[in-house]
Design a protein around this motif. Sequence first.
Motif, short mmCIF file in Angstrom:
data_model
loop_
_atom_site.label_atom_id
_atom_site.label_comp_id
_atom_site.label_asym_id
_atom_site.label_seq_id
_atom_site.Cartn_x
_atom_site.Cartn_y
_atom_site.Cartn_z
N LYS A 68 0.83 -1.21 0.00
CA LYS A 68 0.00 0.00 0.00
C LYS A 68 0.86 1.25 0.00
O LYS A 68 0.56 2.23 -0.70
N MET A 69 1.95 1.25 0.78
CA MET A 69 2.84 2.41 0.83
C MET A 69 3.50 2.63 -0.52
O MET A 69 3.65 3.77 -0.98
N LYS A 70 3.91 1.55 -1.18
CA LYS A 70 4.53 1.69 -2.50
C LYS A 70 3.56 2.25 -3.52
O LYS A 70 3.92 3.09 -4.34
N GLN A 71 2.31 1.80 -3.47
CA GLN A 71 1.29 2.32 -4.39
C GLN A 71 1.03 3.80 -4.12
O GLN A 71 0.88 4.59 -5.06
N ASN A 72 0.98 4.18 -2.87
CA ASN A 72 0.75 5.60 -2.54
C ASN A 72 1.90 6.47 -3.02
O ASN A 72 1.69 7.59 -3.47
N GLN A 73 3.13 5.97 -2.92
CA GLN A 73 4.28 6.73 -3.38
C GLN A 73 4.25 6.90 -4.90
O GLN A 73 4.58 7.97 -5.41
N LYS A 74 3.84 5.86 -5.61
CA LYS A 74 3.75 5.96 -7.07
C LYS A 74 2.68 6.94 -7.48
O LYS A 74 2.85 7.71 -8.43
N GLU A 75 1.55 6.95 -6.79
CA GLU A 75 0.46 7.86 -7.12
C GLU A 75 0.83 9.30 -6.83
O GLU A 75 0.43 10.22 -7.55
N LYS A 76 1.62 9.56 -5.81
CA LYS A 76 2.01 10.92 -5.47
C LYS A 76 3.03 11.49 -6.43
O LYS A 76 3.11 12.69 -6.62
#
Length: 78
Positions: A68-76
């Motif tokens: 989830k943290m990796k996905q949030n970083q990619k989206e940001k």
Amino acid sequence: MNRLIFILLLICLGCIIGGFVFDLEHSQKFIGFGVLGLFFVVFPLFIYHRWKDKDFKDYMLTQENIEKMKQNQKEKKY
């Protein structure tokens, strides 16, 4: 619960400050009881009150949360 914690905090701080300000025979005991009240009554009540409805799995570092943290970083980034 908030009021109880706040009242206990004021009582403990009053004991500590009163122990320093007033030169009484038992002023060191007032300071000691104030500190004990803070650490053994007020702080645990505050921690329980703040964490009682939280799910501890949200704060654990599991593989699912890492994804989830990796996905949030990619989206940001985009």
